[in-house]
Scaffold this motif. Structure first.
Motif, PDB file in Angstrom:
ATOM      1  N   GLN A   1       0.838  -1.213  -0.039  1.00  0.00           N
ATOM      2  CA  GLN A   1       0.267   0.112   0.109  1.00  0.00           C
ATOM      3  C   GLN A   1       0.897   1.269  -0.110  1.00  0.00           C
ATOM      4  OE1 GLN A   1      -1.583   0.425   3.689  1.00  0.00           O
ATOM      5  NE2 GLN A   1      -2.793   2.248   3.241  1.00  0.00           N
ATOM      6  N   LEU A   2       1.882   1.330   0.930  1.00  0.00           N
ATOM      7  CA  LEU A   2       2.866   2.406   0.925  1.00  0.00           C
ATOM      8  C   LEU A   2       3.333   2.512  -0.281  1.00  0.00           C
ATOM      9  CD1 LEU A   2       4.665   4.263   2.534  1.00  0.00           C
ATOM     10  CD2 LEU A   2       6.228   2.665   2.728  1.00  0.00           C
ATOM     11  N   GLY A   3       3.789   1.421  -1.087  1.00  0.00           N
ATOM     12  CA  GLY A   3       4.654   1.750  -2.438  1.00  0.00           C
ATOM     13  C   GLY A   3       3.760   2.399  -3.366  1.00  0.00           C
ATOM     14  N   LEU A   4       2.405   1.626  -3.496  1.00  0.00           N
ATOM     15  CA  LEU A   4       1.428   2.148  -4.528  1.00  0.00           C
ATOM     16  C   LEU A   4       1.361   3.570  -4.298  1.00  0.00           C
ATOM     17  CD1 LEU A   4      -0.675  -0.840  -4.971  1.00  0.00           C
ATOM     18  CD2 LEU A   4       1.191   0.039  -6.653  1.00  0.00           C
ATOM     19  N   LYS A   5       0.896   4.065  -2.894  1.00  0.00           N
ATOM     20  CA  LYS A   5       0.428   5.305  -2.709  1.00  0.00           C
ATOM     21  C   LYS A   5       1.669   6.270  -3.129  1.00  0.00           C
ATOM     22  CE  LYS A   5      -3.008   4.968   0.836  1.00  0.00           C
ATOM     23  NZ  LYS A   5      -3.242   4.939   2.391  1.00  0.00           N
ATOM     24  N   TYR A   6       3.004   5.943  -2.830  1.00  0.00           N
ATOM     25  CA  TYR A   6       3.903   6.796  -3.260  1.00  0.00           C
ATOM     26  C   TYR A   6       4.107   6.917  -4.702  1.00  0.00           C
ATOM     27  CZ  TYR A   6       8.282   9.133  -2.628  1.00  0.00           C
ATOM     28  OH  TYR A   6       9.440  10.156  -2.933  1.00  0.00           O
ATOM     29  N   LEU A   7       4.035   5.926  -5.280  1.00  0.00           N
ATOM     30  CA  LEU A   7       4.005   5.663  -6.941  1.00  0.00           C
ATOM     31  C   LEU A   7       2.645   6.508  -7.363  1.00  0.00           C
ATOM     32  CD1 LEU A   7       5.055   2.128  -7.840  1.00  0.00           C
ATOM     33  CD2 LEU A   7       6.365   4.058  -7.997  1.00  0.00           C
ATOM     34  N   PHE A   8       1.690   6.558  -6.870  1.00  0.00           N
ATOM     35  CA  PHE A   8       0.390   7.190  -7.274  1.00  0.00           C
ATOM     36  C   PHE A   8       0.886   8.680  -7.155  1.00  0.00           C
ATOM     37  CE2 PHE A   8      -3.121   9.878  -6.457  1.00  0.00           C
ATOM     38  CZ  PHE A   8      -3.842   9.577  -7.313  1.00  0.00           C
ATOM     39  N   VAL A   9       1.293   9.188  -6.087  1.00  0.00           N
ATOM     40  CA  VAL A   9       1.482  10.757  -5.955  1.00  0.00           C
ATOM     41  C   VAL A   9       2.657  11.055  -7.063  1.00  0.00           C
ATOM     42  CG1 VAL A   9       2.622  12.464  -4.335  1.00  0.00           C
ATOM     43  CG2 VAL A   9       1.064  10.552  -3.436  1.00  0.00           C
ATOM     44  N   LEU A  10       3.560  10.300  -7.194  1.00  0.00           N
ATOM     45  CA  LEU A  10       4.458  10.448  -8.152  1.00  0.00           C
ATOM     46  C   LEU A  10       3.984  10.389  -9.559  1.00  0.00           C
ATOM     47  CD1 LEU A  10       7.720   8.691  -6.886  1.00  0.00           C
ATOM     48  CD2 LEU A  10       7.333  11.136  -6.731  1.00  0.00           C
ATOM     49  N   GLY A  11       3.139   9.317  -9.634  1.00  0.00           N
ATOM     50  CA  GLY A  11       2.593   9.101 -10.878  1.00  0.00           C
ATOM     51  C   GLY A  11       1.565  10.282 -11.556  1.00  0.00           C
ATOM     52  N   ILE A  12       0.838  11.070 -10.471  1.00  0.00           N
ATOM     53  CA  ILE A  12       0.078  11.982 -11.139  1.00  0.00           C
ATOM     54  C   ILE A  12       0.913  13.158 -11.572  1.00  0.00           C
ATOM     55  CG2 ILE A  12      -2.103  11.380  -9.856  1.00  0.00           C
ATOM     56  CD1 ILE A  12      -1.259  13.780  -7.882  1.00  0.00           C
ATOM     57  N   GLN A  13       2.159  13.397 -10.862  1.00  0.00           N
ATOM     58  CA  GLN A  13       2.800  14.349 -11.308  1.00  0.00           C
ATOM     59  C   GLN A  13       3.718  14.171 -12.717  1.00  0.00           C
ATOM     60  OE1 GLN A  13       6.367  15.002  -8.412  1.00  0.00           O
ATOM     61  NE2 GLN A  13       4.886  14.878  -6.690  1.00  0.00           N
ATOM     62  N   ILE A  14       3.909  12.890 -12.953  1.00  0.00           N
ATOM     63  CA  ILE A  14       4.358  12.753 -14.287  1.00  0.00           C
ATOM     64  C   ILE A  14       3.245  12.771 -15.090  1.00  0.00           C
ATOM     65  CG2 ILE A  14       4.391  10.177 -14.035  1.00  0.00           C
ATOM     66  CD1 ILE A  14       6.982  11.432 -15.873  1.00  0.00           C
ATOM     67  N   LEU A  15       2.128  12.548 -14.966  1.00  0.00           N
ATOM     68  CA  LEU A  15       0.705  12.427 -15.782  1.00  0.00           C
ATOM     69  C   LEU A  15       0.573  13.997 -16.038  1.00  0.00           C
ATOM     70  CD1 LEU A  15      -1.584  11.156 -17.106  1.00  0.00           C
ATOM     71  CD2 LEU A  15      -2.743  11.291 -14.815  1.00  0.00           C
ATOM     72  N   ALA A  16       0.524  14.606 -14.926  1.00  0.00           N
ATOM     73  CA  ALA A  16       0.428  16.195 -15.087  1.00  0.00           C
ATOM     74  C   ALA A  16       1.403  16.842 -16.282  1.00  0.00           C
ATOM     75  CB  ALA A  16       0.351  16.771 -13.786  1.00  0.00           C
ATOM     76  N   SER A  17       2.689  16.341 -15.957  1.00  0.00           N
ATOM     77  CA  SER A  17       3.700  17.159 -16.902  1.00  0.00           C
ATOM     78  C   SER A  17       3.407  16.553 -18.247  1.00  0.00           C
ATOM     79  CB  SER A  17       5.199  17.154 -16.236  1.00  0.00           C
ATOM     80  OG  SER A  17       5.181  15.684 -16.165  1.00  0.00           O
ATOM     81  N   ALA A  18       3.140  15.513 -18.579  1.00  0.00           N
ATOM     82  CA  ALA A  18       2.979  14.806 -19.609  1.00  0.00           C
ATOM     83  C   ALA A  18       1.724  15.461 -20.373  1.00  0.00           C
ATOM     84  CB  ALA A  18       2.639  13.335 -19.737  1.00  0.00           C
ATOM     85  N   LEU A  19       0.515  15.615 -19.613  1.00  0.00           N
ATOM     86  CA  LEU A  19      -0.561  16.417 -20.015  1.00  0.00           C
ATOM     87  C   LEU A  19      -0.396  17.586 -20.492  1.00  0.00           C
ATOM     88  CD1 LEU A  19      -3.531  14.857 -18.019  1.00  0.00           C
ATOM     89  CD2 LEU A  19      -3.047  14.356 -20.387  1.00  0.00           C
ATOM     90  N   ALA A  20       0.269  18.501 -19.573  1.00  0.00           N
ATOM     91  CA  ALA A  20       0.592  19.613 -19.822  1.00  0.00           C
ATOM     92  C   ALA A  20       1.451  19.766 -21.093  1.00  0.00           C
ATOM     93  CB  ALA A  20       1.430  20.268 -18.610  1.00  0.00           C
ATOM     94  N   ALA A  21       2.487  18.996 -21.200  1.00  0.00           N
ATOM     95  CA  ALA A  21       3.459  19.143 -22.293  1.00  0.00           C
ATOM     96  C   ALA A  21       2.761  18.895 -23.716  1.00  0.00           C
ATOM     97  CB  ALA A  21       4.552  18.044 -22.271  1.00  0.00           C
ATOM     98  N   SER A  22       1.676  17.911 -23.761  1.00  0.00           N
ATOM     99  CA  SER A  22       0.707  17.560 -24.775  1.00  0.00           C
ATOM    100  C   SER A  22      -0.253  18.686 -25.078  1.00  0.00           C
ATOM    101  CB  SER A  22       0.270  16.295 -24.835  1.00  0.00           C
ATOM    102  OG  SER A  22      -0.522  16.137 -23.659  1.00  0.00           O
ATOM    103  N   ILE A  23      -0.805  19.090 -23.875  1.00  0.00           N
ATOM    104  CA  ILE A  23      -1.978  20.036 -24.463  1.00  0.00           C
ATOM    105  C   ILE A  23      -1.342  21.392 -24.866  1.00  0.00           C
ATOM    106  CG2 ILE A  23      -3.797  21.524 -23.422  1.00  0.00           C
ATOM    107  CD1 ILE A  23      -4.193  19.030 -21.440  1.00  0.00           C
ATOM    108  N   LEU A  24      -0.179  21.967 -24.241  1.00  0.00           N
ATOM    109  CA  LEU A  24       0.148  23.191 -24.358  1.00  0.00           C
ATOM    110  C   LEU A  24       1.651  22.995 -25.537  1.00  0.00           C
ATOM    111  CD1 LEU A  24       0.414  24.312 -20.865  1.00  0.00           C
ATOM    112  CD2 LEU A  24      -1.235  24.974 -22.522  1.00  0.00           C
ATOM    113  N   ARG A  25       1.319  22.000 -26.405  1.00  0.00           N
ATOM    114  CA  ARG A  25       2.458  21.675 -27.065  1.00  0.00           C
ATOM    115  C   ARG A  25       2.891  22.836 -28.203  1.00  0.00           C
ATOM    116  NH1 ARG A  25      -1.624  18.994 -28.960  1.00  0.00           N
ATOM    117  NH2 ARG A  25      -2.394  18.832 -30.960  1.00  0.00           N
TER     118      ARG A  25
END
Lengths: 219, 1123
Positions: B1009-1033
């Motif tokens: 649970q701990l590992g997945l929660k940490y991966l989730f918090v990091l994962g939404i960061q990478i998701l956000a930066s990917a989305l930002a880069a693609s939407i604002l390309r």
């Protein structure tokens, strides 16, 4: 709890809002080049004076039924002095919190301190008026199930909304829009003011809507 | 088995993220098709229309050669204002004296004395402004793309048509001396070459003096047609000291002398070109596209008159790649096939002919050749690739045909008017500039399908993390459904890959990975969805409580604004401080912060706190305050992004070697060593507090003796590194050797410490003793007969106890030995001790890679994570039998702190801000850029990600650790003394982390649970930066802010996920070792045939007093091997 109480609360809050509006318009009659953004610090001082004055008037009007023992002069003086010390302390501690949040340490000290003053005006002054210089009572009001009247409930709401407003006010600062109100600490003071006004508006309405659910053990 | 499946599952989730990142990256980062066509003399780019019959001349190719010989001097990072003449005609102003201004005075002198022979231009450089891309552009005339930016120091041969290739194919002798990068780009192209290593940016002089030694002999020997010289000193000086350092003035003066010398040695048929490949920022770095990086100087000089007019007051601004077609035509070469540069028209004027008409005609012919070549390239390119805009292409082709027709018409009527000629020139120039603009526009080519697919995969994986982590927190969790679909998906992917490979289709690794990811993700999601219970509301999945959700959302949204990405160094601490204040406020709100006496309501009794506060309230407040202070202090070490000119970077980020004052330097050195010692002392103090410093196990011995050695080594290395320039010459070699060996020694020590820790992770001190010392009660003296009931109550149990003890003592004496009691110290902190030790071992080598003063930040890092853990532990209730949970606020705060530390160690998510000097720590003069350098630079950049990810299990362990400070004072109710001797007060001594061991299923679930929660918090960061880069390309800032941010986030995520898996694996290793330790203990006692009881002692200050208690779990453990 009766509807008349809520009405009184609403009127008191309207008066506070009115005082803020007055602080925007009245000084322009007396001072040249007065505007909120350009002579921001002046406005801050005036606004905090106005709000404090209204709070004091409300305190005197609403809480006039003090017992004879407490009406002795020396008691009043010590109480007043205590209130002043509390207010100063709260200003300083807010200042420290702002600096810890990332406000500049050396530059713009006056601006940061005035932000602390206005935030204290919106939060500490009502607390002092309603609860007196009694830290335990403050702690009680700001904890779960701690409120004992609609006044305390509204105090809780306005204080928290002022804090949230100030906090939200920090968000536009890094944006590159280049607007004058993005300067430190204008957006935060405006945020605090909007938060306070919003709290003033919301709290009577919230209490009115939840009046069935709210049961205070005291009144 | 469960442990392995937890690790496998985490690794698999990380793989899903990697697959998403790879898919997105393959669609997002610019690609440009490289054409392998070459221009040649025999094939002119179109029908030949030359104004006069120069076709037949010997050596003429597309155009008659104007200069048979060329000297090209590239001075790395020669910014335009370095070369700009300083006019002193403004009398009123005081002359500005900056170290880099007006040092190239020979240029100014030449420009003034020979205005028709020389010209200075401001050359506009395309980003990325890294040396390899610039050399590529300077020889091919094209636009190297962004993807290459990372491979600056690991360059590869150029496949495209280029000037060097044209030179060698026409049989010219090209001699090169200078930067080694050219060897990688043009292997074997030079008839004679002297390469010097380019990567050691601290070394200002080796390359330049090496060149100067050979320059004039080579020049005078005459065995060359083209001489290319690449000086690196200016660039290295910028990297090391910045342009404002006096060293820069020296370096530029040296370059001035070089130019002076070259001009003197120049023969009449030779052209001299002096150019910078890019500029540098105010702190001496480059790579981005800021104004200062983009402007380079370009200086042309010919001993014969070249220019028809005197130079303009303000030098003209031209694109850098204009040099390519200009040089090609001047040297009589074909223009490289892929060139999109535009010739500098004025050098093609006929100077001897005073008639302006002929001058303009010559310019037009050069431009026309250039335009023909570009048009041919466009035609070929658009036939192969579809990424150019059709409409714009048509417009440009029409423009070209019109201009070409006009030109032909003009040639057929030689007495054509001046005005018509000018129109043709303008049209041709318009065409060339249009092509350039279109190429810049459309070589940012995106594959929308891949981008969307990658983002969707990332989002789905985030959702999976959320689902499984919440499911793992529920009691009815089982590991089985996790592994089966995973395996099926992987098998499916392998079969699919085999099928594809067998049928011979082209195999794309990225697509294959994505297919495997999707194939295994979908069944797993389905299974988990079923297992978790699809009936439950979705809202239960979200990270709770709401304020944490809000903060995470704000963090998510912040990635979409370039201002917030730039200001993240301040925004991340802001959010962290908010979260901490929120934690404190929440503790207060729930009545856990302050002792009840402060909060009691005098009149009403309803405000009873849910439980007694585990900590003193002021203690918690102090924790919060200290934490905020630490964060603010760490914020002082911050490096400004280039975009905020008003901000000034902290001067503490530079290495001590660059400091000038001796006294301040010494003081700082003392402070840094002090920070090291404090770090060491803090870790040892902590271990001692929990009793982990007593065990004779090798890791503990290593902590006691190896760590001080590491501190010593680090301090010595810093002393050498900061004072290396002041060392006496005969000690230079020794100092250099030592400063290579010391970091290696420290890293070696750290590695051996980690090995020891993995080998024997259980740091438990075992003491066998007969008879539990605790049961010997102290009799208080009492004389006289009891007079009251109270006295009786006191005396009678005392007598009872005394008798009991006597009796037992006699029993023991009858046996040969008493019941053996084993006291095991610090079992309660066995997991966290291992993690903290590992973190310390990791921190020291990472510390070495940073500048000295960052050690203070590392100290703050340890301090603030310690405070945060304590603060979090105050709010986390221990649910004894499990399931254990790690709250979201803990994981979010941890992730925020990792981000904050990334910035406070002096990093920024842009390429110029990478600390390249880390690549030389402990590396002797190597053969350029290697994997080792990449590893060193990478671990410097992502040090905070690594440390926090490895330390992540502490979030789960710490509340149990803090238990020891809890209800120690609770007294046993009197009266049941008889029972107490049988099982002496088992609640009193906290079990601490042994509680986790008692419930292995829940322990594993909690780690997952701990590992997945940490991966989730990091994962939404990478998701956000990917989305930002693609939407604002198409955003203005996409290459400057969003793309680098995405790349840094992706790299950081990879480092974090690896670190996380390592950290969790370490905890599991400790767990396994503890189990085998128990088993061994039991076996040895069975062999002794004793009726033994295992006694567990908690840690802390009481460890020395050896309070011993029965540990129920251990007695179960005792029984397990028997049954």
């Amino acid at each position: 709890m009766k509807d008349t109480d809520i009405k009184r609360l609403l009127y008191a809050h309207l008066l506070c809002i009115f005082s803020i509006i007055l602080s925007i318009f009245i000084p322009s009659f007396f001072l040249e080049n007065f505007s909120i953004l350009e002579t921001h610090l002046t406005w801050l001082c005036i606004c905090s004076v106005f709000v404090t004055a209204v709070n004091l008037i409300l305190y005197l009007v609403v809480k006039s039924n003090t017992s004879s023992k407490r009406s002795s002069l020396s008691y009043k003086v010590t109480r007043f002095l205590k209130c002043c010390i509390y207010l100063l302390l709260s200003c300083f501690s807010f200042h420290v919190v702002f600096v810890l949040y990332g406000a500049p340490l050396i530059e713009l000290v006056l601006e940061t301190f005035l932000l602390a003053v206005i935030l204290s005006t919106f939060t500490t002054v009502p607390c002092l008026c309603l609860l007196g210089p009694n830290f335990k009572a403050w702690l009680r009001v700001f904890s779960r199930n701690g409120v004992t009247s609609i006044w305390e409930n509204s105090l809780q709401i306005t204080t928290i909304s002022s804090f949230i407003g100030t906090w939200l006010g920090a968000f536009p600062i890094p944006l590159d829009w280049g607007r004058p109100w993005q300067e430190w600490p204008i957006s935060c003071t405006l945020g605090a003011t909007f938060g306070y006004v919003a709290g003033l508006v919301i709290s009577p309405l919230w209490i009115y809507w939840n009046r069935k659910k709210l049961t205070y053990k005291s009144n | 088995m469960q442990k392995i499946s937890v690790l496998l599952f985490l690794a698999w989730v990380s793989f899903l993220f990697y697959a998403g990142i790879a898919l997105f990256t393959s669609g997002f980062l610019l690609t440009r098709l490289e054409l392998n066509n070459h221009s040649s003399c025999q094939e002119p780019p179109g029908p030949v229309f030359l104004p006069w019959g120069s076709q037949g001349e010997p050596g003429a190719c597309w155009m008659a050669s104007r200069f048979p010989r060329l000297v090209l001097v590239v001075i790395d990072a020669l910014r335009f204002d370095f070369a700009k003449p300083q006019f002193s005609h403004v009398s009123g102003e005081p002359p500005v004296s900056l170290p880099f201004l007006g040092k190239l005075s020979s240029l100014q002198r030449i420009l003034e004395s020979q205005p028709h022979h020389a010209r200075l231009y401001q050359s506009k450089v395309d980003p990325p402004t890294t040396t390899m891309q610039r050399i590529k552009a300077l020889t091919t005339g094209s636009l190297p793309t962004f993807v290459d930016a990372g491979s600056n120091f690991a360059s590869y041969a150029i496949a495209e048509d280029n000037l060097i290739k044209q030179l060698t194919s026409t049989g010219r002798r090209v001699v090169f001396m200078g930067d080694e990068t050219w060897n990688d780009l043009f292997p074997g192209a030079f008839s004679q070459a002297f390469f010097f290593p380019s990567f050691d940016v601290r070394d200002l002089h080796t390359v330049d003096s090496g060149i100067l030694e050979r320059l004039y002999p080579t020049m005078d020997s005459g065995e060359w047609d083209v001489l290319i010289i690449h000086f690196l000193g200016v660039d290295h000086c910028g990297h090391k000291h910045g342009p404002h350092h006096p060293e820069m003035a020296k370096k530029l003066s040296q370059m001035d002398q070089v130019i002076q010398g070259l001009v003197e040695h120049l023969e009449n048929d030779t052209l001299l070109v002096v150019t910078g490949d890019h500029g540098m920022t105010t702190n001496g770095n480059h790579g981005g596209d800021s104004e200062l990086e983009n402007s380079a100087a370009l200086f042309l000089y010919s001993p014969t008159a070249l220019f028809p007019s005197a130079p303009p007051e303000e030098p003209e601004v031209i694109p850098q790649i204009s040099l390519v077609p200009t040089l090609a035509l001047l040297l009589g070469l074909p223009i490289p096939f892929g060139n999109i540069g535009e010739v500098i028209a004025e050098v093609f004027s006929e100077v001897e002919d005073s008639q302006p008409h002929f001058s303009a005609l010559a310019q037009a012919s050069a431009l026309h050749l250039n335009a023909q070549q570009v048009s041919r390239f466009l035609h070929t390119y658009s036939a192969v690739a579809q990424d150019l805009q059709i409409k714009e292409l048509h417009r440009l082709q029409n423009l070209f045909s019109k201009a070409s027709a006009d030109y032909q018409q003009l040639l057929q009527s030689p007495q054509g008017a001046e005005a018509a000629l000018q129109t043709v020139i303008t049209e041709l120039q318009q065409f060339l500039r249009g092509v350039r603009a279109m190429c810049i526009e459309s070589w940012a080519r995106f594959s929308l399908v891949r981008m969307a697919g990658g983002a969707a995969l990332l989002a789905a994986t985030c959702f999976l993390c959320l689902l499984v982590s919440q499911w793992a927190a529920s009691p009815g969790f089982s590991f089985h459904p996790l592994s089966i679909p995973m395996a099926w998906g992987l098998i499916g992917a392998i079969v699919c890959a085999g099928f594809l490979a067998a049928t011979g289709l082209k195999l794309d690794l990225v697509v294959l990975g994505a297919m495997a990811a999707v194939g295994s993700l979908l069944p797993c999601l389905w299974k988990v969805w079923i297992g978790w219970g699809s009936k439950r509301p979705l809202a239960a999945l979200l990270p709770m409580p709401e304020p944490v959700l809000l903060l995470l959302l704000i963090r998510f949204a912040g990635f979409f604004s370039d201002s917030f990405v730039i200001a993240e160094a301040r925004a991340a601490p802001f959010l962290l401080v908010s979260l901490i204040l929120l934690l404190v406020a929440q503790l207060h709100w729930e009545g856990k912060l302050l002792p009840p006496k402060l909060v009691t309501v005098p009149r009403f009794g309803f405000l009873t706190p849910t439980g007694p506060p585990r900590h003193n309230g002021l203690h918690t407040l102090g924790l919060g305050g200290g934490l905020l202070l630490c964060i603010r202090l760490a914020g002082l070490f911050h490096r400004c992004p280039e975009e905020t000119p008003a901000c000034s970077s902290s001067p503490w980020l530079s290495p001590l070697a660059s400091m000038v004052g001796g006294r301040a330097k010494n003081l700082w050195y003392g402070a840094c060593v002090g920070a090291l010692v404090a770090l060491l002392a803090a870790v040892r103090l902590w271990l001692r507090r929990y009793g982990n410093l007593k065990s004779p196990e090798p890791p503990v011995l290593f902590v006691r003796w190896g760590l001080p050695l590491m501190v010593l080594g680090t301090a010595a290395y810093w002393a050498l590194a900061s004072g290396a320039d002041e060392a006496p010459p005969r000690l230079r070699a020794l100092v250099a050797g030592a400063s290579v060996m010391l970091p290696r020694a420290v890293a070696g020590l750290a590695a051996s410490g980690l090995m020891l820790l993995l080998w024997r992770p259980v740091t438990v001190l075992v003491k066998a003793s007969t008879g539990a010392p605790r049961t010997r009660t102290i009799l208080t003296p009492f004389s006289g007969p009891p007079t009251s009931q109270a006295d009786l109550d006191y005396v009678v149990p005392q007598i009872y106890r005394h008798m009991q003890e006597e009796f037992r003592g006699r029993l023991e004496r009858t046996k040969s030995q008493g019941p053996l009691t084993v006291a095991a110290y610090q079992l309660g902190s066995v997991y966290s001790a291992a993690v903290v030790t590992a973190l310390t071992f990791l921190a020291f080598p990472l510390l070495l890679l940073h500048a000295e003063r960052i050690s203070l930040v590392f100290l703050l890092l340890f301090l603030q994570s310690f405070l945060l853990l304590h603060l979090l532990a105050a709010g986390i209730p221990i649910t004894t039998p499990g399931p254990f949970t790690v709250p979201w606020q803990a994981v979010s705060a941890w992730a925020f702190m990792a981000t904050q530390t990334f910035y406070s160690t002096g990093h920024q998510p842009v390429f110029p801000a990478i600390h390249w000097h880390a690549a030389f720590v402990g590396v002797s003069e190597g053969p350029g850029f290697t994997w080792l350098s990449a590893l060193l630079v990478g671990s410097n950049t992502f040090a905070s990600h690594l440390l926090f990810a490895v330390g992540c299990p502490l979030l789960l362990l710490w509340p149990f650790l803090c238990e020891s400070q809890g209800p120690r004072k609770r007294r046993q109710p009197p009266g049941n003394e008889a029972e107490a001797t049988v099982r002496p007060e088992e609640e009193e001594e906290p079990l601490m982390e042994m509680r986790l061991r008692d419930a292995p299923h829940h322990f594993n679930a909690a780690l997952l649970q701990l590992g997945l929660k940490y991966l989730f918090v990091l994962g939404i960061q990478i998701l956000a930066s990917a989305l930002a880069a693609s939407i604002l390309r198409r955003h203005l800032m996409v290459w400057k802010v969003f793309a680098p941010k995405f790349i840094f986030e992706a790299m950081g995520f990879i480092v974090s996920s690896v670190g996380l898996c390592l950290g969790i694996a370490l905890v599991m290793r400790v767990d396994g070792a503890v189990s085998s330790w128990f088993r061994q203990l039991v076996l040895s006692h069975q062999r002794a045939g004793e009726q033994s009881s295992l006694v567990y002692t908690g840690a802390g200050s009481s460890a020395r007093e050896a309070q011993s208690y029965l540990l129920p779990s251990c007695s179960q453990e005792l029984l397990r091997p028997l049954t």
